[in-house]
Write a protein that holds these residues in place. Structure first.
Motif, PDB file in Angstrom:
ATOM      1  N   ALA A  44     107.613 134.312  55.146  1.00 49.97           N
ATOM      2  CA  ALA A  44     106.972 133.112  54.861  1.00 49.97           C
ATOM      3  C   ALA A  44     105.907 132.978  56.266  1.00 49.97           C
ATOM      4  CB  ALA A  44     107.654 131.703  55.079  1.00 49.97           C
ATOM      5  N   ALA A  45     104.810 132.540  55.688  1.00 55.88           N
ATOM      6  CA  ALA A  45     103.409 132.597  56.907  1.00 55.88           C
ATOM      7  C   ALA A  45     102.596 131.110  56.404  1.00 55.88           C
ATOM      8  CB  ALA A  45     102.518 133.910  56.516  1.00 55.88           C
ATOM      9  N   THR A  46     102.227 130.836  57.819  1.00 51.43           N
ATOM     10  CA  THR A  46     101.336 129.459  57.955  1.00 51.43           C
ATOM     11  C   THR A  46      99.943 130.284  58.211  1.00 51.43           C
ATOM     12  OG1 THR A  46     101.274 129.482  60.242  1.00 51.43           O
ATOM     13  CG2 THR A  46     103.202 128.147  58.856  1.00 51.43           C
ATOM     14  N   GLY A  47      99.107 129.440  58.300  1.00 49.47           N
ATOM     15  CA  GLY A  47      97.571 129.985  58.618  1.00 49.47           C
ATOM     16  C   GLY A  47      97.585 130.745  59.872  1.00 49.47           C
ATOM     17  N   THR A  48      98.511 130.522  60.852  1.00 44.26           N
ATOM     18  CA  THR A  48      98.617 130.953  62.225  1.00 44.26           C
ATOM     19  C   THR A  48      99.216 132.314  62.172  1.00 44.26           C
ATOM     20  OG1 THR A  48      98.885 128.839  63.196  1.00 44.26           O
ATOM     21  CG2 THR A  48      99.268 130.624  64.522  1.00 44.26           C
ATOM     22  N   GLY A  49     100.170 132.587  61.426  1.00 43.84           N
ATOM     23  CA  GLY A  49     101.058 134.025  61.299  1.00 43.84           C
ATOM     24  C   GLY A  49     102.316 133.863  60.513  1.00 43.84           C
ATOM     25  N   LEU A  50     102.794 134.789  60.511  1.00 42.85           N
ATOM     26  CA  LEU A  50     104.330 135.004  60.139  1.00 42.85           C
ATOM     27  C   LEU A  50     105.125 133.964  60.764  1.00 42.85           C
ATOM     28  CD1 LEU A  50     106.065 136.820  58.012  1.00 42.85           C
ATOM     29  CD2 LEU A  50     106.520 138.142  60.164  1.00 42.85           C
ATOM     30  N   VAL A  51     106.021 133.097  59.883  1.00 40.22           N
ATOM     31  CA  VAL A  51     106.687 131.884  60.560  1.00 40.22           C
ATOM     32  C   VAL A  51     108.159 132.019  60.265  1.00 40.22           C
ATOM     33  CG1 VAL A  51     106.597 130.252  58.721  1.00 40.22           C
ATOM     34  CG2 VAL A  51     106.398 129.261  60.846  1.00 40.22           C
ATOM     35  N   ARG A  52     108.573 132.891  59.541  1.00 44.75           N
ATOM     36  CA  ARG A  52     109.843 132.903  58.921  1.00 44.75           C
ATOM     37  C   ARG A  52     110.156 134.289  58.470  1.00 44.75           C
ATOM     38  NH1 ARG A  52     114.850 132.802  59.128  1.00 44.75           N
ATOM     39  NH2 ARG A  52     116.169 130.800  58.452  1.00 44.75           N
ATOM     40  N   VAL A  53     111.390 134.708  58.657  1.00 42.92           N
ATOM     41  CA  VAL A  53     111.834 135.992  57.818  1.00 42.92           C
ATOM     42  C   VAL A  53     113.337 135.402  57.644  1.00 42.92           C
ATOM     43  CG1 VAL A  53     112.565 138.410  58.081  1.00 42.92           C
ATOM     44  CG2 VAL A  53     110.454 137.757  59.150  1.00 42.92           C
ATOM     45  N   ALA A  54     113.832 135.518  56.440  1.00 41.85           N
ATOM     46  CA  ALA A  54     115.171 135.037  56.156  1.00 41.85           C
ATOM     47  C   ALA A  54     115.837 136.124  55.351  1.00 41.85           C
ATOM     48  CB  ALA A  54     115.107 133.786  55.368  1.00 41.85           C
ATOM     49  N   PHE A  55     117.345 136.389  55.683  1.00 41.10           N
ATOM     50  CA  PHE A  55     118.084 137.051  54.897  1.00 41.10           C
ATOM     51  C   PHE A  55     118.629 136.484  53.586  1.00 41.10           C
ATOM     52  CE2 PHE A  55     118.411 138.746  59.278  1.00 41.10           C
ATOM     53  CZ  PHE A  55     118.176 140.087  59.203  1.00 41.10           C
ATOM     54  N   GLU A  56     118.846 137.075  52.756  1.00 37.28           N
ATOM     55  CA  GLU A  56     119.605 136.632  51.377  1.00 37.28           C
ATOM     56  C   GLU A  56     120.710 135.654  51.806  1.00 37.28           C
ATOM     57  OE1 GLU A  56     120.465 139.984  49.084  1.00 37.28           O
ATOM     58  OE2 GLU A  56     119.658 139.176  47.116  1.00 37.28           O
ATOM     59  N   SER A  57     121.595 136.169  52.620  1.00 37.38           N
ATOM     60  CA  SER A  57     122.630 135.123  53.189  1.00 37.38           C
ATOM     61  C   SER A  57     122.212 133.979  53.514  1.00 37.38           C
ATOM     62  CB  SER A  57     123.525 136.004  54.120  1.00 37.38           C
ATOM     63  OG  SER A  57     122.540 136.400  55.371  1.00 37.38           O
ATOM     64  N   GLU A  58     121.193 133.544  53.905  1.00 39.41           N
ATOM     65  CA  GLU A  58     120.787 132.410  54.628  1.00 39.41           C
ATOM     66  C   GLU A  58     120.423 131.372  53.396  1.00 39.41           C
ATOM     67  OE1 GLU A  58     118.310 132.437  58.396  1.00 39.41           O
ATOM     68  OE2 GLU A  58     117.842 134.511  57.607  1.00 39.41           O
ATOM     69  N   ASP A  59     120.111 131.878  51.958  1.00 41.22           N
ATOM     70  CA  ASP A  59     119.781 131.273  50.939  1.00 41.22           C
ATOM     71  C   ASP A  59     118.323 130.856  50.784  1.00 41.22           C
ATOM     72  OD1 ASP A  59     119.319 129.630  48.938  1.00 41.22           O
ATOM     73  OD2 ASP A  59     121.314 128.577  48.802  1.00 41.22           O
ATOM     74  N   HIS A  60     117.486 131.655  50.139  1.00 37.77           N
ATOM     75  CA  HIS A  60     116.239 131.484  50.133  1.00 37.77           C
ATOM     76  C   HIS A  60     115.765 130.125  49.771  1.00 37.77           C
ATOM     77  CE1 HIS A  60     115.443 136.011  50.422  1.00 37.77           C
ATOM     78  NE2 HIS A  60     115.944 135.703  51.626  1.00 37.77           N
ATOM     79  N   ASP A  61     116.370 129.435  48.752  1.00 39.60           N
ATOM     80  CA  ASP A  61     115.835 128.342  48.354  1.00 39.60           C
ATOM     81  C   ASP A  61     115.949 127.265  49.368  1.00 39.60           C
ATOM     82  OD1 ASP A  61     114.869 128.985  45.901  1.00 39.60           O
ATOM     83  OD2 ASP A  61     116.905 128.476  44.678  1.00 39.60           O
ATOM     84  N   LEU A  62     117.146 127.329  50.102  1.00 35.50           N
ATOM     85  CA  LEU A  62     117.633 126.344  51.079  1.00 35.50           C
ATOM     86  C   LEU A  62     116.310 126.684  52.258  1.00 35.50           C
ATOM     87  CD1 LEU A  62     120.067 124.666  51.082  1.00 35.50           C
ATOM     88  CD2 LEU A  62     121.265 126.061  52.614  1.00 35.50           C
ATOM     89  N   VAL A  63     116.183 127.691  52.678  1.00 34.37           N
ATOM     90  CA  VAL A  63     114.991 127.992  53.765  1.00 34.37           C
ATOM     91  C   VAL A  63     113.660 127.445  53.388  1.00 34.37           C
ATOM     92  CG1 VAL A  63     113.961 129.828  54.976  1.00 34.37           C
ATOM     93  CG2 VAL A  63     116.417 130.167  54.272  1.00 34.37           C
ATOM     94  N   LEU A  64     113.320 127.636  52.215  1.00 37.22           N
ATOM     95  CA  LEU A  64     112.138 126.989  51.705  1.00 37.22           C
ATOM     96  C   LEU A  64     112.285 125.517  51.820  1.00 37.22           C
ATOM     97  CD1 LEU A  64     111.549 129.427  48.404  1.00 37.22           C
ATOM     98  CD2 LEU A  64     110.078 129.246  50.668  1.00 37.22           C
ATOM     99  N   ASP A  65     113.144 124.780  51.286  1.00 38.94           N
ATOM    100  CA  ASP A  65     113.179 123.531  51.613  1.00 38.94           C
ATOM    101  C   ASP A  65     112.979 123.042  52.928  1.00 38.94           C
ATOM    102  OD1 ASP A  65     113.773 122.874  48.779  1.00 38.94           O
ATOM    103  OD2 ASP A  65     116.033 123.026  49.123  1.00 38.94           O
ATOM    104  N   THR A  66     113.454 123.854  53.812  1.00 40.62           N
ATOM    105  CA  THR A  66     113.671 123.524  55.308  1.00 40.62           C
ATOM    106  C   THR A  66     112.134 123.685  55.871  1.00 40.62           C
ATOM    107  OG1 THR A  66     115.862 124.286  55.606  1.00 40.62           O
ATOM    108  CG2 THR A  66     114.510 124.217  57.683  1.00 40.62           C
ATOM    109  N   LEU A  67     111.642 124.776  55.253  1.00 45.35           N
ATOM    110  CA  LEU A  67     110.107 125.001  55.702  1.00 45.35           C
ATOM    111  C   LEU A  67     109.208 123.862  55.284  1.00 45.35           C
ATOM    112  CD1 LEU A  67     109.764 128.744  55.015  1.00 45.35           C
ATOM    113  CD2 LEU A  67     109.910 127.618  57.091  1.00 45.35           C
ATOM    114  N   ALA A  68     109.583 123.444  54.110  1.00 46.24           N
ATOM    115  CA  ALA A  68     108.638 122.274  53.457  1.00 46.24           C
ATOM    116  C   ALA A  68     108.832 120.905  54.193  1.00 46.24           C
ATOM    117  CB  ALA A  68     109.270 122.222  52.022  1.00 46.24           C
TER     118      ALA A  68
END
Lengths: 217, 160
Positions: free
Chosen positions: A59-83
């Motif tokens: 995941a990236a913002t306009g500034t740069g790469l902001v998050r790399v997440a493993f499958e075990s972290e649950d990508h949907d959950l990670v996206l919720d947190t980023l939102a």
């Protein structure tokens, strides 16, 4: 009930004929992602890539790469947190992550030993931020103890806090917290689990011990 | 907490495309879809958390359709003469032209009522808020519209 239109399609059938095909929707999504990127409308652009340590969310913002997440972290959950933390305008936009994906490919192929990417550490604060920022100084194939990292950031007593900073690293692999382990030589924790941590260390050790088959020079 | 916009596109992308095809026709539907979601993305941070996302999107699509129809009328000479280009529609035949032609033949009020009620699943009261008029009138238009549509499609569907 008597249907006066028995000769023709009924209402649900008419409705079913209106359904859009997935190819068209995919193409429209791609067009939306391109326009949104062009107009600077995205809080977060993301994609996922397949790697030897499983699917990775990038995941990236306009500034740069902001998050790399493993499958075990649950990508949907990670996206919720980023939102929640960076803004809800979160869209799958693989083109925005092309460079990061390519560098990760090269890393897993053993042809890249450090990352050259704009990073955004907006997700970390304070001491964790300080530690995570300096993880890139640990060289490929090397491993440091938590205490040594604590000394590096000028806080020799903070080995435990360094452990927390590594465990909450928003950019694993790219900021190589997998190269930090316990002073007794045991692995220590890892966001992606111990198996992935040792897989990354093995990858880096393998490349270091000599040329791989297929290398030409 | 507001969900990532990606999920809004995922959940409602199909519905919005149906509505666009019904209101502006297959040819302009993809432009209408893109403009709808781009406008929605811009406004998304300000959307109240308890809002009905689907009704919100249909409202935006409704406005974009009006814009597109107006622009088409203004530039009719130019746009009716589009050069041929490689198909970007994907699998040939994936668009049910028979259906969309029949929808296009409906009077505008019936067409909107069918699109927003039968294709988007909005209740009559929500549609009345978007297009004006009373829920009862929308209900009649939706019923007349879907009847005309079934008749048109059955007339052209050979019996098995």
């Amino acid at each position: 009930m008597i249907d006066t239109h028995t000769d023709g399609p009924d209402t649900p059938a008419v409705r079913a004929r209106a359904v859009s095909d997935p190819d068209t929707l995919d193409r429209l999504h791609e067009r939306l992602a391109a326009a949104a990127s062009r107009d600077g409308l995205l809080d977060v652009a993301y994609t996922s890539v397949d790697t030897p340590v499983g699917s990775l969310l990038l995941a990236a913002t306009g500034t740069g790469l902001v998050r790399v997440a493993f499958e075990s972290e649950d990508h949907d959950l990670v996206l919720d947190t980023l939102a929640g933390r960076l803004g809800p305008r979160v869209l799958r936009a693989p083109a925005r992550l092309d460079r990061a994906a390519r560098e990760l490919d090269e890393y897993f192929a053993g042809t890249r030993t450090s990352f050259d990417l704009p990073l955004d550490l907006a997700l970390s604060r304070g001491f964790r931020h300080l530690v995570q920022r300096r993880l890139a100084e640990i060289e490929y194939g090397d491993t440091w103890s938590y205490a040594r990292v604590a000394r590096l950031v000028g806080n020799p007593g903070a080995a435990r806090a360094v452990g927390t900073a590594c465990a909450t690293n928003p950019l694993p692999i790219v900021l190589p917290c997998h190269r930090v382990s316990r002073a007794d030589g045991t692995l220590g924790g890892y966001a992606g689990g111990p198996a992935r941590k040792s897989a990354l260390l093995a990858l880096e050790a393998g490349v270091r011990t000599g040329p791989r088959s297929g290398d030409t020079g | 907490m507001k969900q990532p916009f990606e999920r809004v596109v995922d959940e409602h992308g199909d519905t919005v495309l149906r509505v666009c095809r019904a209101i502006v026709g297959v040819h302009d539907a993809e432009d209408a879809w893109s403009e709808t979601f781009l406008a929605a993305l811009r406004a998304y941070p300000d959307l109240p958390e308890d809002a009905n996302t689907q009704a919100w999107l249909v409202t935006i699509a409704h406005r974009k359709a009006i814009d597109i129809t107006r622009a088409r009328r203004r530039h009719a000479v130019v746009t009716d003469d589009l050069p041929e280009r490689p198909s970007t529609i994907g699998v040939p035949g994936s668009v049910d032209h028979e259906l969309w032609d029949a929808v296009k033949a409906l009077p505008p009020k019936q067409r909107r009522a069918v699109a927003y009620h039968h294709f988007a699943g909005l209740p009559y009261a929500a549609i009345a808020e978007i297009v004006g008029g009373t829920p009862a009138a929308i209900r009649r238009a939706a019923s007349d519209g879907i009847g005309a549509l079934r008749a048109a499609l059955s007339a052209s569907t050979p019996k098995e």
